[in-house]
Write an enzyme that holds these catalytic residues in place. Structure first.
Site, PDB file in Angstrom:
ATOM      1  N   TYR A  47      37.346  40.562  44.033  1.00 54.56           N
ATOM      2  CA  TYR A  47      35.891  40.615  44.168  1.00 54.56           C
ATOM      3  C   TYR A  47      35.321  41.742  43.340  1.00 54.56           C
ATOM      4  O   TYR A  47      35.892  42.817  43.225  1.00 54.56           O
ATOM      5  CB  TYR A  47      35.495  40.931  45.611  1.00 54.56           C
ATOM      6  CG  TYR A  47      35.672  39.811  46.584  1.00 54.56           C
ATOM      7  CD1 TYR A  47      35.077  38.585  46.369  1.00 54.56           C
ATOM      8  CD2 TYR A  47      36.417  40.012  47.733  1.00 54.56           C
ATOM      9  CE1 TYR A  47      35.225  37.575  47.294  1.00 54.56           C
ATOM     10  CE2 TYR A  47      36.568  39.008  48.663  1.00 54.56           C
ATOM     11  CZ  TYR A  47      35.971  37.794  48.439  1.00 54.56           C
ATOM     12  OH  TYR A  47      36.110  36.816  49.355  1.00 54.56           O
ATOM     13  N   HIS A 203      26.797  36.374  55.040  1.00 54.87           N
ATOM     14  CA  HIS A 203      28.072  36.646  54.375  1.00 54.87           C
ATOM     15  C   HIS A 203      29.132  37.159  55.351  1.00 54.87           C
ATOM     16  O   HIS A 203      30.227  37.528  54.928  1.00 54.87           O
ATOM     17  CB  HIS A 203      27.891  37.654  53.237  1.00 54.87           C
ATOM     18  CG  HIS A 203      27.189  37.076  52.046  1.00 54.87           C
ATOM     19  ND1 HIS A 203      25.864  37.332  51.765  1.00 54.87           N
ATOM     20  CD2 HIS A 203      27.603  36.226  51.083  1.00 54.87           C
ATOM     21  CE1 HIS A 203      25.514  36.670  50.666  1.00 54.87           C
ATOM     22  NE2 HIS A 203      26.553  35.993  50.237  1.00 54.87           N
ATOM     23  N   ARG A 233      25.792  35.185  38.493  1.00 53.75           N
ATOM     24  CA  ARG A 233      27.204  35.538  38.650  1.00 53.75           C
ATOM     25  C   ARG A 233      27.995  34.250  38.814  1.00 53.75           C
ATOM     26  O   ARG A 233      27.430  33.196  39.112  1.00 53.75           O
ATOM     27  CB  ARG A 233      27.426  36.447  39.850  1.00 53.75           C
ATOM     28  CG  ARG A 233      27.174  35.770  41.187  1.00 53.75           C
ATOM     29  CD  ARG A 233      27.394  36.731  42.349  1.00 53.75           C
ATOM     30  NE  ARG A 233      28.808  37.005  42.581  1.00 53.75           N
ATOM     31  CZ  ARG A 233      29.541  36.397  43.510  1.00 53.75           C
ATOM     32  NH1 ARG A 233      29.016  35.463  44.285  1.00 53.75           N
ATOM     33  NH2 ARG A 233      30.817  36.696  43.689  1.00 53.75           N
ATOM     34  N   ASN A 235      31.173  32.358  40.853  1.00 50.47           N
ATOM     35  CA  ASN A 235      32.069  32.402  41.995  1.00 50.47           C
ATOM     36  C   ASN A 235      32.988  31.185  41.857  1.00 50.47           C
ATOM     37  O   ASN A 235      32.693  30.262  41.114  1.00 50.47           O
ATOM     38  CB  ASN A 235      31.253  32.344  43.291  1.00 50.47           C
ATOM     39  CG  ASN A 235      32.084  32.726  44.494  1.00 50.47           C
ATOM     40  OD1 ASN A 235      33.125  33.363  44.360  1.00 50.47           O
ATOM     41  ND2 ASN A 235      31.629  32.323  45.668  1.00 50.47           N
ATOM     42  N   GLU A 275      31.060  28.040  40.853  1.00 52.58           N
ATOM     43  CA  GLU A 275      29.636  28.100  41.156  1.00 52.58           C
ATOM     44  C   GLU A 275      28.963  29.064  40.194  1.00 52.58           C
ATOM     45  O   GLU A 275      29.334  30.237  40.132  1.00 52.58           O
ATOM     46  CB  GLU A 275      29.414  28.606  42.588  1.00 52.58           C
ATOM     47  CG  GLU A 275      29.909  27.649  43.650  1.00 52.58           C
ATOM     48  CD  GLU A 275      29.775  28.235  45.059  1.00 52.58           C
ATOM     49  OE1 GLU A 275      29.958  27.459  46.005  1.00 52.58           O
ATOM     50  OE2 GLU A 275      29.491  29.440  45.197  1.00 52.58           O
ATOM     51  N   TYR A 326      41.163  32.280  52.837  1.00 51.68           N
ATOM     52  CA  TYR A 326      39.718  32.068  52.924  1.00 51.68           C
ATOM     53  C   TYR A 326      39.274  30.905  52.047  1.00 51.68           C
ATOM     54  O   TYR A 326      38.411  30.124  52.410  1.00 51.68           O
ATOM     55  CB  TYR A 326      38.988  33.353  52.519  1.00 51.68           C
ATOM     56  CG  TYR A 326      37.491  33.192  52.429  1.00 51.68           C
ATOM     57  CD1 TYR A 326      36.730  32.940  53.566  1.00 51.68           C
ATOM     58  CD2 TYR A 326      36.834  33.278  51.201  1.00 51.68           C
ATOM     59  CE1 TYR A 326      35.357  32.780  53.486  1.00 51.68           C
ATOM     60  CE2 TYR A 326      35.459  33.126  51.109  1.00 51.68           C
ATOM     61  CZ  TYR A 326      34.727  32.874  52.251  1.00 51.68           C
ATOM     62  OH  TYR A 326      33.376  32.713  52.154  1.00 51.68           O
ATOM     63  N   LYS A 327      39.881  30.785  50.883  1.00 51.00           N
ATOM     64  CA  LYS A 327      39.512  29.706  49.975  1.00 51.00           C
ATOM     65  C   LYS A 327      40.206  28.392  50.337  1.00 51.00           C
ATOM     66  O   LYS A 327      40.012  27.379  49.660  1.00 51.00           O
ATOM     67  CB  LYS A 327      39.806  30.112  48.528  1.00 51.00           C
ATOM     68  CG  LYS A 327      38.863  31.228  48.036  1.00 51.00           C
ATOM     69  CD  LYS A 327      39.183  31.652  46.623  1.00 51.00           C
ATOM     70  CE  LYS A 327      38.334  32.852  46.175  1.00 51.00           C
ATOM     71  NZ  LYS A 327      36.901  32.542  45.972  1.00 51.00           N
TER      72      LYS A 327
END
Lengths: 356, 196
Positions: A47, A203, A233, A235, A275, A326-327
């Site tokens: 991140y 978030h 940005r 993602n 994204e 998480y993904k």
């Protein structure tokens, strides 16, 4: 109102006929692969507050124009219409957001008509606006500011005709509030659940980043976002099958897809999902548009660029376990890595996002 | 304690001296006793206090303790639903400057705070205190059904039957935690039950 079939047929062939569900006929042309917004500028990922000015990118790139319309436009809009038909809660707006909705309509129609004049046109005569969308065969005269002159609310009307999910953020009490949005191609988050939350709350479930103060810093930055200076940005995550609608609402239906990956079908089934997120300050409402434009690419398409093939193999291999979890990669990471390893000879990669 | 940022943090109720009116909504006997203890030293304020009490565990004695406070009104209701119907009706007539006190189990606080928010009550005007079970109110993200008093995770949705993991992600607007299918990628394979 709809346009004549002749005028529509004139441009329809410029867009793919494809699906994002059931038989999953989605694919990228070689031109679409070449312009894919690959999100890794080095061989590892962590991140970062990777926000930059939303400046025009090179010709034909995904960032050449502020709003990117590509070969998937018509099929994506059909998929959105179907999601909304089945679940109207994917599009919601709290009552105080109407001015921001008109701001959004202005931003999108103005950008689309200016940058894609073959496909869209907008004539303005004071508050009387005349919009033409040739790929979708739509013609609409309406009064800007009068919601009774449109078939849906301004946000829903314009975003049924623009690729990407859109959220409208109200700024008050030193925070940004997710008070409106249309979300049909999301990476596993629920607009219905998160509507009305502030920036830090929505978030909440993201691991690691809170401890790094990522969101506090991003919030501070965004609260100072200036009109006419949008930012962006990238993602990313991974999706099995080219499904746009990976919503939590339907997770009990699509989650099982993650168990269907085998070394034989990785190239066709496993997709990198990127994204392109952009944020604009809106002039009338002082709200912020948060757009989340989803790009999908099959592993088989990605490895046609040798640099990207090597890099994605290394990124996935070295991803921290919390992020992999998480993904949602746990069930198919090993098979994907095994398949990708045949394209990674260990040679160094050049810096930056673009293919060699 | 979870470090999820949307998780609600309940406080302690303390009568506000300068409030024009005090409006208490509480559920269960332990909440009733706590409200009585908190307000009894404030005899002067009590003339401006309205108390709604959900007698959900059928404890008449706790109800009498509230009545004995001598508040302007002390009203009893048999269930959470009837308590909250009355809460909404009173909220509609409440004037600016009123202080609201909510006291009871977690699922009650989840729903009552969402009701207050949806009626436009400022969060500064609401005090909360957890008194009783910490079983949660949960929304199934798949069918949108609300499930009251969920004491552990995972749990089968009482509406659609999907096995849900209760995440710490919380919506103040809905007054509920999020329940998400736990066995989508391995049907029938459930993690060990954990209490809240």
């Amino acid at each position: 109102m709809s346009l004549s079939t002749i005028e529509v047929d004139d441009v329809r062939h410029e867009f793919n006929s494809e699906t994002f569900r059931d038989d999953y006929t989605f694919s990228n042309s070689p031109e679409a692969i070449a312009r894919f917004p690959f999100p890794f500028d080095r061989d590892e990922y962590m991140y970062a507050v990777n926000i930059e000015q939303h400046m025009p990118g090179p010709p034909k790139s995904a960032t050449e124009f502020p709003i990117d319309i590509d070969e998937h436009y018509v099929a994506e809009m059909a998929d959105r219409a179907r999601v909304l038909k089945e679940d109207p809660l994917r599009c919601q707006s709290l009552p105080h957001m109407l001015m921001a909705e008109w701001d959004l309509l202005d931003l999108l129609m103005t950008s689309m008509a200016r940058d894609y004049p073959r496909w869209f046109s907008l004539e303005r005569d004071g508050r009387k606006w005349h919009w033409i969308n040739r790929p979708l065969g739509i013609e609409q005269r309406f009064v800007f500011g009068d919601p009774t002159t449109l078939p849906q609310g301004p946000m829903e009307y314009v975003t049924r005709q623009c690729q990407g999910d859109f959220c409208l953020l109200d700024q008050r009490d030193n925070n940004l509030w997710l008070d409106a949005g249309i979300v049909t191609s999301q990476a596993d988050w629920s607009l219905d659940f998160d509507l009305g939350m502030n920036f830090i709350e929505w978030h909440g479930p993201v691991p690691l980043a809170h401890n790094m103060n990522i969101f506090d810093r991003a919030l501070k930055f965004l609260m100072n976002l200036q009109q006419g200076r949008p930012v962006r940005r990238l993602n990313w995550t991974m999706t099995v099958n080219p499904r746009l609608d990976t919503s939590p609402e339907n997770y009990h239906r699509w989650g099982i897809d993650r168990t269907t990956v085998t070394p034989e079908n990785v190239g066709d089934k496993v997709h990198l999902r990127v994204e392109l997120q952009a944020l604009w300050r809106l002039p009338r409402s002082n709200a912020i548009v948060f757009s989340i434009r989803c790009y999908l690419i099959k592993m088989g398409e990605l490895v046609t660029q040798p640099k990207w093939a090597r890099r994605i193999h290394r990124v996935l291999r070295d991803l921290p376990p919390e992020l992999a979890e998480y993904k949602g990669l746990t069930n198919y990471r090993a098979a994907t890595l095994e398949w990708l390893s045949q394209y990674d000879d260990g040679a160094p990669t050049s810096p930056g996002f673009y293919p060699d | 304690m979870s470090d999820i940022k949307s998780r609600p943090i309940w406080g302690r109720i303390r009568p506000v001296a300068h409030a024009a009116r005090h409006f208490v909504c509480c559920e269960g006997s332990s909440a009733a006793r706590h409200v009585a203890e908190t307000f009894s030293p404030n005899a002067e304020a009590l003339k401006q206090v309205t108390i709604l009490y959900g007698n959900t565990d059928r404890n008449e004695e706790a109800g009498h303790t509230l009545d004995a406070l001598g508040a302007e009104a002390s009203l009893h209701y048999p269930t959470r639903q009837t308590l909250l119907i009355s809460f909404k009706a009173h909220l509609k007539r409440l004037h600016m400057g009123a202080q609201i006190y909510l006291c009871g189990p977690e699922a009650f606080l989840n729903e009552a705070t969402a009701i207050a928010e949806s009626h436009g009550v400022l969060k500064e005007a609401v005090q909360t205190e957890l008194c009783g079970a910490n079983a949660r109110r949960v929304q199934c993200v798949h069918c949108k059904g609300l499930i009251e008093n969920v004491a552990y995770t995972p749990i089968a949705c009482e509406h659609c039957g999907v096995n849900l993991m209760v995440r710490d992600h919380y919506s103040r607007r809905l007054g509920a935690f999020m329940g998400v299918c736990v066995d989508a990628e391995a049907p029938g394979d459930l993690p060990a039950r954990e209490s809240f």
